[in-house]
Scaffold this active site. Sequence first.
Site, PDB file in Angstrom:
ATOM      1  N   ASP A  46       1.005  -7.667  -1.240  1.00 38.95           N
ATOM      2  CA  ASP A  46      -0.199  -8.081  -0.514  1.00 38.95           C
ATOM      3  C   ASP A  46       0.197  -8.771   0.779  1.00 38.95           C
ATOM      4  OD1 ASP A  46      -1.572  -7.209  -2.624  1.00 38.95           O
ATOM      5  OD2 ASP A  46      -2.541  -9.119  -3.121  1.00 38.95           O
ATOM      6  N   GLU A  94       2.890  -8.354   2.661  1.00 38.49           N
ATOM      7  CA  GLU A  94       3.293  -7.394   3.701  1.00 38.49           C
ATOM      8  C   GLU A  94       2.074  -6.677   4.271  1.00 38.49           C
ATOM      9  OE1 GLU A  94       7.406  -5.372   2.468  1.00 38.49           O
ATOM     10  OE2 GLU A  94       5.938  -5.552   0.881  1.00 38.49           O
ATOM     11  N   ASP A 135      -0.995  -7.752   4.372  1.00 36.46           N
ATOM     12  CA  ASP A 135      -1.758  -8.667   5.220  1.00 36.46           C
ATOM     13  C   ASP A 135      -1.084  -8.850   6.576  1.00 36.46           C
ATOM     14  OD1 ASP A 135      -3.646  -8.947   3.248  1.00 36.46           O
ATOM     15  OD2 ASP A 135      -2.740 -10.749   2.389  1.00 36.46           O
ATOM     16  N   SER A 138     -15.114  -7.468   1.688  1.00 30.24           N
ATOM     17  CA  SER A 138     -13.943  -8.223   1.229  1.00 30.24           C
ATOM     18  C   SER A 138     -14.008  -9.621   1.848  1.00 30.24           C
ATOM     19  CB  SER A 138     -12.657  -7.485   1.561  1.00 30.24           C
ATOM     20  OG  SER A 138     -12.538  -7.328   2.923  1.00 30.24           O
ATOM     21  N   LEU A 139     -12.951 -10.362   1.722  1.00 28.69           N
ATOM     22  CA  LEU A 139     -12.931 -11.729   2.250  1.00 28.69           C
ATOM     23  C   LEU A 139     -11.878 -11.815   3.324  1.00 28.69           C
ATOM     24  CD1 LEU A 139     -12.928 -13.611  -1.171  1.00 28.69           C
ATOM     25  CD2 LEU A 139     -14.757 -13.700   0.516  1.00 28.69           C
ATOM     26  N   GLU A 175     -13.153 -22.017  -5.598  1.00 24.66           N
ATOM     27  CA  GLU A 175     -12.935 -21.329  -6.869  1.00 24.66           C
ATOM     28  C   GLU A 175     -11.678 -20.497  -6.800  1.00 24.66           C
ATOM     29  OE1 GLU A 175     -16.314 -18.078  -6.613  1.00 24.66           O
ATOM     30  OE2 GLU A 175     -17.071 -20.065  -6.148  1.00 24.66           O
ATOM     31  N   LYS A 194      -9.267 -17.233  -6.829  1.00 24.02           N
ATOM     32  CA  LYS A 194      -9.345 -15.836  -6.404  1.00 24.02           C
ATOM     33  C   LYS A 194      -8.693 -15.017  -7.501  1.00 24.02           C
ATOM     34  CE  LYS A 194      -8.658 -12.850  -2.442  1.00 24.02           C
ATOM     35  NZ  LYS A 194      -8.397 -11.677  -3.237  1.00 24.02           N
ATOM     36  N   ASP A 203      -7.281 -11.881  -9.522  1.00 27.11           N
ATOM     37  CA  ASP A 203      -6.547 -10.714  -9.063  1.00 27.11           C
ATOM     38  C   ASP A 203      -6.763  -9.536 -10.008  1.00 27.11           C
ATOM     39  OD1 ASP A 203      -4.990  -9.242  -7.439  1.00 27.11           O
ATOM     40  OD2 ASP A 203      -3.086 -10.131  -8.056  1.00 27.11           O
ATOM     41  N   ARG A 217     -16.289  -1.287  -6.504  1.00 20.02           N
ATOM     42  CA  ARG A 217     -16.532  -1.559  -5.098  1.00 20.02           C
ATOM     43  C   ARG A 217     -16.604  -0.261  -4.292  1.00 20.02           C
ATOM     44  NH1 ARG A 217     -13.187  -5.459  -1.072  1.00 20.02           N
ATOM     45  NH2 ARG A 217     -11.488  -3.998  -1.347  1.00 20.02           N
ATOM     46  N   GLU A 274     -15.007  -9.863 -11.133  1.00 16.16           N
ATOM     47  CA  GLU A 274     -13.726  -9.184 -11.211  1.00 16.16           C
ATOM     48  C   GLU A 274     -13.448  -8.763 -12.653  1.00 16.16           C
ATOM     49  OE1 GLU A 274     -12.637  -9.364  -8.092  1.00 16.16           O
ATOM     50  OE2 GLU A 274     -10.502  -8.864  -8.119  1.00 16.16           O
ATOM     51  N   TYR A 328     -18.570 -14.087 -10.022  1.00 20.65           N
ATOM     52  CA  TYR A 328     -18.485 -15.141  -9.012  1.00 20.65           C
ATOM     53  C   TYR A 328     -19.442 -15.012  -7.836  1.00 20.65           C
ATOM     54  CZ  TYR A 328     -15.238 -11.481  -7.456  1.00 20.65           C
ATOM     55  OH  TYR A 328     -14.674 -10.292  -7.139  1.00 20.65           O
ATOM     56  N   LYS A 371     -16.031 -21.223  -0.405  1.00 20.57           N
ATOM     57  CA  LYS A 371     -17.322 -20.686   0.027  1.00 20.57           C
ATOM     58  C   LYS A 371     -18.224 -21.832   0.442  1.00 20.57           C
ATOM     59  CE  LYS A 371     -17.073 -17.039  -3.439  1.00 20.57           C
ATOM     60  NZ  LYS A 371     -17.512 -16.590  -4.748  1.00 20.57           N
ATOM     61  N   LYS A 375      -4.552 -17.513   0.232  1.00 18.78           N
ATOM     62  CA  LYS A 375      -3.720 -16.834  -0.768  1.00 18.78           C
ATOM     63  C   LYS A 375      -2.405 -17.564  -0.969  1.00 18.78           C
ATOM     64  CE  LYS A 375      -4.032 -12.207  -0.866  1.00 18.78           C
ATOM     65  NZ  LYS A 375      -4.279 -10.833  -0.552  1.00 18.78           N
ATOM     66  N   CYS A 410      26.600   8.645   6.429  1.00 20.47           N
ATOM     67  CA  CYS A 410      25.803   8.742   5.215  1.00 20.47           C
ATOM     68  C   CYS A 410      26.689   8.457   4.001  1.00 20.47           C
ATOM     69  CB  CYS A 410      25.199  10.135   5.102  1.00 20.47           C
ATOM     70  SG  CYS A 410      24.368  10.385   3.523  1.00 20.47           S
ATOM     71  N   CYS A 446      26.801  12.072   2.038  1.00 18.16           N
ATOM     72  CA  CYS A 446      27.420  13.305   2.533  1.00 18.16           C
ATOM     73  C   CYS A 446      28.338  13.061   3.721  1.00 18.16           C
ATOM     74  CB  CYS A 446      26.350  14.325   2.898  1.00 18.16           C
ATOM     75  SG  CYS A 446      25.433  13.887   4.370  1.00 18.16           S
ATOM     76  N   CYS A 459      20.037   9.861   7.681  1.00 15.10           N
ATOM     77  CA  CYS A 459      21.049  10.902   7.582  1.00 15.10           C
ATOM     78  C   CYS A 459      20.397  12.179   8.094  1.00 15.10           C
ATOM     79  CB  CYS A 459      21.486  11.063   6.121  1.00 15.10           C
ATOM     80  SG  CYS A 459      22.408  12.600   5.872  1.00 15.10           S
ATOM     81  N   CYS A 518      22.531  17.262   2.499  1.00 17.33           N
ATOM     82  CA  CYS A 518      22.836  15.978   1.867  1.00 17.33           C
ATOM     83  C   CYS A 518      22.265  15.965   0.440  1.00 17.33           C
ATOM     84  CB  CYS A 518      22.236  14.859   2.720  1.00 17.33           C
ATOM     85  SG  CYS A 518      22.446  13.240   1.978  1.00 17.33           S
TER      86      CYS A 518
HETATM   87  S1  IVH Z   1     -16.604 -13.648  -3.419  1.00 18.15           S
HETATM   88  C1  IVH Z   1     -18.973 -11.289  -0.030  1.00 18.15           C
HETATM   89  N1  IVH Z   1     -15.080 -14.910  -5.081  1.00 18.15           N
HETATM   90  O1  IVH Z   1     -11.402 -10.780  -3.629  1.00 18.15           O
HETATM   91  C2  IVH Z   1     -17.709 -11.652  -0.725  1.00 18.15           C
HETATM   92  N2  IVH Z   1     -14.396 -12.759  -4.383  1.00 18.15           N
HETATM   93  O2  IVH Z   1     -10.253  -9.998  -1.064  1.00 18.15           O
HETATM   94  C3  IVH Z   1     -17.902 -11.807  -2.156  1.00 18.15           C
HETATM   95  N3  IVH Z   1     -12.311 -11.996  -5.430  1.00 18.15           N
HETATM   96  O3  IVH Z   1     -13.669  -8.194  -2.922  1.00 18.15           O
HETATM   97  C4  IVH Z   1     -16.655 -12.020  -2.871  1.00 18.15           C
HETATM   98  N4  IVH Z   1     -11.979 -13.774  -6.657  1.00 18.15           N
HETATM   99  O4  IVH Z   1     -12.972  -8.593  -5.365  1.00 18.15           O
HETATM  100  C5  IVH Z   1     -15.241 -13.782  -4.367  1.00 18.15           C
HETATM  101  N5  IVH Z   1     -13.863 -16.148  -6.600  1.00 18.15           N
HETATM  102  C6  IVH Z   1     -14.019 -15.037  -5.891  1.00 18.15           C
HETATM  103  C7  IVH Z   1     -13.103 -13.975  -5.959  1.00 18.15           C
HETATM  104  C8  IVH Z   1     -13.321 -12.839  -5.173  1.00 18.15           C
HETATM  105  C9  IVH Z   1     -11.523 -12.576  -6.337  1.00 18.15           C
HETATM  106  C10 IVH Z   1     -12.033 -10.665  -4.870  1.00 18.15           C
HETATM  107  C11 IVH Z   1     -13.215  -9.786  -4.655  1.00 18.15           C
HETATM  108  C12 IVH Z   1     -13.224  -9.481  -3.183  1.00 18.15           C
HETATM  109  C13 IVH Z   1     -11.787  -9.677  -2.852  1.00 18.15           C
HETATM  110  C14 IVH Z   1     -11.586  -9.973  -1.397  1.00 18.15           C
END
Ligand code: IVH
Length: 690
Positions: free
Chosen positions: A34, A36, A38, A89-90, A119, A121, A123, A142, A179, A231, A294, A318, A412, A415, A430, A436
């Site tokens: 993730d 790399e 990002d 996404s976030l 809260e 995140k 995975d 999604r 999730e 969430y 949030k 992250k 190489c 070869c 190579c 080779c």
């Molecule tokens: S809120 C409008 N809360 O992370 C955004 N997302 O990288 C609503 N994720 O797509 C998402 N934990 O799948 C929210 N506590 C959390 C989360 C969370 C994991 C995921 C989610 C999102 C992704 C973004």
Amino acid sequence: MDYTQAKHRIEQLRAVLRESNHKYYVENAPVMSDYEYDLLMHELEALEAQYPEYGSEDSPTRRVGSDLEEKREEGSGFAKYPHRYPMLSLSNTYSIGEVEEFAERAAKALDTPFTYSCELKFDGTAICLTYRDGALVRALTRGDGVTGDDVTENARRIGNIPHRLTGSGWPQEFEIRGEVLMPFESFESLNHEREVSEEPLFANPRNAASGSLKLQDSEEVARRGLMCTLYHIPSPLEGYPTHDALLEAAKSWGLPVSQERRICRSIQEIEDYISQWDSARKELPYATDGVVIKINEIPIQRQLGYTAKSPRWAVAYKYKAEQALTPILSIDYQVGRTGAVTPVANLEPVFISGTMVKRATLVNEDQIRSLDIHHGDWVYVEKGGEIIPKITGVELSKRPEGALKPHFPTQCPDCGSALVKPEGEARWFCPNGTGCPTQLKGRILHFVSRKAMNILAGEATIEQLYKLDLVHTPADLYHLQMPQLLQLEGWKERSARRFLQSLSQSKSVPFERVLFAVGIRYVGESTARDLARHFGSLEALQAATREELLSVEEVGEVIADSVLAFFQKEENLLEMNRLKEAGLQFSLKESPGQVSAALEGKTFVVSGVFSVSRDQIKALIEAHGGKNSSSVSGKTSYLLAGSKPGPDKVKKAAELGVEVLDEASFREMIGETLPAEDLFGGMLPEPTLF
Ligand code: IVH
């Protein structure tokens, strides 16, 4: 960087990120960590901001990665539905400073006091649940953010997702998002089972969760031990002033909302939350990779709104991946199928996030130089999303006295050809593509792999075939005959026959996968599909000009040039011709085409493990006029059971008196005992073999 270089880099980043999205979201087999990903995404964002003239509506910076299942064969795949509210996404960061900036920006823009909901995140893989009149009516993935795959049946088999709400006061209809996770324990036992049955392992619980949610067999989903944590409620519900109040209400209706939330009032409280969970999360039974911050008040969230990709009222911090410190024992230089030479360090074995790590990639010569690696150095090792770990730094205080720098080879290691470094490349190559051994074997391995031609041969088989001078290029595979295969160590007639059968079946692998299998640089699975759909045949692709290639959505200059270069090489043209002669699909079929009517009017339920993928079995059913269904009912004609079929399905079939078929009887039904000529490449084997 001048304009041309910037344009080239933008193209390159877009190609890499698109392919990486596909691997991550669709195949559940990430190719980079993730972190790399990002970094590359941030680099692309910065370049696009600096050079707006190269902006593009469909750049990965402006689109949410898509997990939509491609409908490869009719009858497979999920129904797709639009999301009522886009699933975004976030925006994320690895820097506390940027979290502070987020908080300061919000405070400046707002004139009313507000709080934060911090809260974890989680995975896993995102899911959107719709409840109507208290009942779960739909679960969507999604997808591409706009449209999702309908996985309702599978979601119903996840233990803590309620089919009906409890308590009172729930709205007539609303959506809630969260999730789907695979706890470490389920993940380990699943991978253990897969190891035993020689199936490919999942790299991490996230991939396993996402792969499991997309299974066509909901009983198998039930067995996978998934869980869900919720969430976010995107529906505008009256009477709930904050995000926290909404989630508390959802909890009172029996929904599994995330528990580790905290309301914070200052940046200090946010930082405390982040540092507390940095260590505490290691005790959780499932994977988390950061913290989401949030703004809690719904009216303020509305005021701030969204960008094309993410809400302005939230940010994800992250955590960096877990690291370990261990010494380098030696360095190998590995040649890949494209000829790229990758330095790989052999390490004193060390445990990272629950697994033993013995080797790690050093990426390329520049990386060795920028990390200032010396022989015998103690290095920091990190496991990203992918299986191969990475070296991220050196502990200088532990450097052995007089340690020497490694010499990157000029020839190489396989070869002996002098290595070259093409312009704009960070890696040495190579150039001996046709001679080779490692490159040749690598290309064959890629060709036979499951996502490509799906031929039953692994590394050891290819190694032997090469050693015995039987196979040098993929096309040679199609000339193999029984007597030659019996020369392979440990091969009996049965294994040879299965291999020949899989070769023969590979002749019906669709053009898009053949195009992926032949290994044109930068043409991964999704690009191969785009090219196949656009041009329809190898001839058309081969005749395409640079402009025509560039007109394909998602194809930029890097890919276009690579396709052109591929078809300029004599040896590639020769190989393509040989593959065509062998009978491979070099054009798209309009429709899969019906082969026979042997199964007309019959409905099949397919369950268990077969000699080929379940999707291929289902395609066969349809090609012979039959229908597929996912659950056993009074209308089912046969339960087609491989090994380990779903016990519920077997039970239901017994109750309803539905006939259970095994693969052999099924193949007999469609007349698929392949004729001898087909199996043995036109030559009948010695009679003694039968
Ligand atoms: S809120 C409008 N809360 O992370 C955004 N997302 O990288 C609503 N994720 O797509 C998402 N934990 O799948 C929210 N506590 C959390 C989360 C969370 C994991 C995921 C989610 C999102 C992704 C973004």
